[in-house]
Enzyme design. Structure first.
Site, PDB file in Angstrom:
ATOM      1  N   GLU A   1       0.822  -1.216   0.000  1.00  0.00           N
ATOM      2  CA  GLU A   1       0.000   0.000   0.000  1.00  0.00           C
ATOM      3  C   GLU A   1       0.857   1.267   0.000  1.00  0.00           C
ATOM      4  OE1 GLU A   1      -2.988  -0.151  -0.687  1.00  0.00           O
ATOM      5  OE2 GLU A   1      -3.389  -2.259  -0.293  1.00  0.00           O
TER       6      GLU A   1
ATOM      7  N   HIS B   1      -5.775  -5.990 -10.472  1.00  0.00           N
ATOM      8  CA  HIS B   1      -5.107  -6.901  -9.547  1.00  0.00           C
ATOM      9  C   HIS B   1      -4.726  -8.204 -10.234  1.00  0.00           C
ATOM     10  CE1 HIS B   1      -7.257  -4.150  -6.818  1.00  0.00           C
ATOM     11  NE2 HIS B   1      -6.253  -4.365  -6.005  1.00  0.00           N
TER      12      HIS B   1
END
Length: 606
Positions: free
Chosen positions: A409, A501
């Protein structure tokens, strides 16, 4: 010669010069750089304008219709500066059309990586989309919708079927010129079967230019962020494109972590209380340093990061999964311990190995808020606050503060500060891939003790999020992405239709091969059918070199619309600059990309 060719030639000459001399040592990025003065900005724009005008004879329109807008700056290596420059046409930003310009201490342009999508650009081979579409007529550059009307269109689209959805941040709209791009085959691949196409067999062609609003909506439904970017035609109200935009983790204290045992924490002390505030890593920011805060179940709709964790003792946490009680007692502190250790190691990995300080390269502090909402099965980076939120887990996950998830992240923040890869299609897959790569490199560095100037080759598991999974199945496998049942192992023309993703899979696999090498046995997860030269098992160059090459390409060469074919070219340039044109590292880059059907394979013995 148009601008694209002019700057590309300059970059080529610089690369050739470095290749003929001794290869560069893997130098680290420089320290924080101050924003350019008005004089420095004007000087850079003037240099770019001179190059642009030199190519005006090949354009269908006159040079004054083209200009530039400085978007961002960050440090480069050896005293250099890196500027992100947006292309404009008739004063409007052209979406995805930009340059990454490296300048020396005197302000001279050293190299540039360009994606030129303005009307008149003709350079698909070097990274731009071929500008075959007609330029917009003056009447077509006048919007019929207001910004608020465009926002209403975007919100209506996102809210369809989701009545109970609320704003987290107020929506914004930017008027710009949007190139509608299609994929076309090269002449050499005109008759190739679809299944045999390589990424270098196709290129992008601009079909038309639309005056449009780029609308960003950031909403929440049922504890889940619903972030979208929407392109709304400014004359018809039609939605041209839309994609999900959520990028989804100096005292020395002792922390009992959930996944890493007992860890050291760089806390600070104030009025006989210890705080999870690290003033040695990063400056400024919301809390004056790197901080971990207690959101204390703050709602996703109106999130409050809460206060920095404070405690009378400098020993934190009980090492156990949060059970739902107090968020500030020993059990509640464990989530903060996880986050703090992850944040410290993410910072140290990039600073000690690459010289890159914090997320933006300018050492601006960030923070992580833990205990967001209740039983929240997610963690995410939010570029609006340039911070991270971590949930406690629920049905599918334990606390989401594992080292690789935090590295993942936080790496979204690095991407946002550099290439700012559009979170859709192939560029979105590369965006996610950088975060997966960053997470694994942080994990390897942290597991080896979190010190030194190199990434070790061992310590990470090459799987994303295995520790947080209640069923012990990782979110993604880098060695063979298709093991998750959704990702793909190689490039194909359908890649851009996948969720980012999953379209990240091929580049994740490329990086694994580049670092670790492949296996000639077809039964091995590390085997690639696209490696057909000698030897079939390509040789890796180690995680440290692979990460340096990748990061150099991301920070000095990628633009927001970089796709897989362009990424290969830019990563190869980075390898050549660092280690030499004929180096084993440059050869390994070519083989690693060939292994995912991007470019042709080559023999290692050269």
């Amino acid at each position: 010669m148009n601008l694209h060719t002019s700057l590309l030639l300059l970059s080529t000459l610089a690369t050739a010069a470095s290749a003929s001399a001794q290869p560069l040592s893997p130098t680290m990025m420089g320290g924080p750089v101050a924003p350019p003065s008005a004089q420095e900005s004007a000087s850079l724009l003037a240099r770019l304008a001179t190059l642009d005008q030199a190519g005006a004879t090949t354009r269908t329109l006159t040079a004054p219709q083209y200009s530039f807008r400085l978007a961002a700056h960050h440090p480069g290596a050896e005293g250099q500066k890196i500027s992100r420059v947006q292309h404009t046409y008739q004063g409007l930003r052209v979406f995805g059309s930009e340059a990454v310009v490296v300048t020396d201490p005197a302000g001279a342009i050293v190299s540039a990586s360009v994606t030129d999508r303005r009307p008149g650009a003709q350079s698909p081979a070097a990274g731009g989309a071929e500008g075959t579409a007609a330029a917009p007529a003056p009447a077509d550059l006048k919007p019929k919708l207001s910004p608020q009307q465009a926002i209403t269109v975007a919100i209506r689209s996102v809210r369809e079927g989701m009545p109970k959805i609320e704003h987290r941040w107020q929506p914004v709209a930017e008027l710009l010129l949007y190139p509608v791009v299609a994929t076309a085959r090269t002449a050499a691949a005109a008759t190739k079967p679809e299944a045999e196409l390589n990424a270098l067999d196709v290129h992008e062609v601009v079909q038309r230019y639309a005056l449009a609003y780029y609308v960003k909506t950031r909403m929440v439904k049922d504890q889940q962020p619903v972030y979208h970017d929407t392109i709304v035609d400014a004359r018809t109200g039609e939605i041209i494109a839309q994609w999900q935009a959520l990028q989804t983790a100096t005292e020395t204290g002792t922390g009992n972590s959930q996944y890493n045992g007992v860890v050291a924490l760089s806390t600070s002390q104030n009025d006989k209380r210890f705080r999870m505030l690290d003033t040695t890593r990063g400056k400024g920011g919301r809390f004056g340093g790197m901080a971990i805060t207690n959101a204390d179940h703050s709602s996703m709709v109106n999130p409050d990061p809460g206060d920095v964790y404070a405690h009378t003792s400098n020993t934190w946490g009980d090492g156990q999964q949060y059970t739902g009680g107090s968020t500030s007692d020993a059990n509640g502190q464990t989530a903060a311990v996880n986050a703090f250790w992850g944040l410290m190691n993410t910072y140290d990995t990039n600073r000690n190995v690459l010289g890159w300080q914090s997320l933006d390269g300018n050492n601006t502090a960030t923070h992580i808020a833990v205990h967001i909402d209740r039983e929240y099965d997610n963690a995410f980076y939010d570029d609006r606050c340039k911070c991270m939120f971590i949930g406690d887990g629920g049905t599918y996950f334990y606390n989401l503060g594992s080292i690789d998830v935090i590295g993942h992240e936080m790496s979204h923040g690095v991407t946002a500060a550099t290439a700012d890869l559009v979170y859709s299609g192939e560029s979105g897959g590369l965006n996610e891939s950088h975060s997966d790569i960053g997470g694994e490199m942080v994990e390897a560095y942290a597991r080896a003790g979190g010190t030194g100037a190199a990434i070790p080759d061992k310590g990470n598991d090459w799987m994303v999020g295995q520790e947080i999974s209640r069923d012990k199945k990782p979110l993604r496998y880098m060695i063979k992405p298709s093991l998750d049942g959704k990702s793909v192992d190689a490039w194909s023309t359908s890649l851009r239709q996948l969720d980012v993703h999953y379209s990240s899979g091929p580049n994740n696999r490329m990086f694994y091969f580049l670092a670790q090498g492949s296996n000639a046995d077809p039964a091995s997860d590390a085997h690639s059918k696209y490696l057909v030269k000698s030897p079939q098992a390509m040789t890796g160059i180690g995680s440290d070199k692979a990460y340096r090459i990748w990061f150099r390409a991301l920070s000095t060469k990628f633009t927001s619309s970089t796709n897989y074919a362009v990424a290969r070219a830019r990563v190869l340039e980075a390898a050549q600059e660092l280690y030499g044109a004929g180096s084993k590292e440059a050869l390994a880059v070519q083989r690693a990309y060939a292994a995912i059907n991007v470019g042709a394979d080559i023999d290692e013995a050269r």
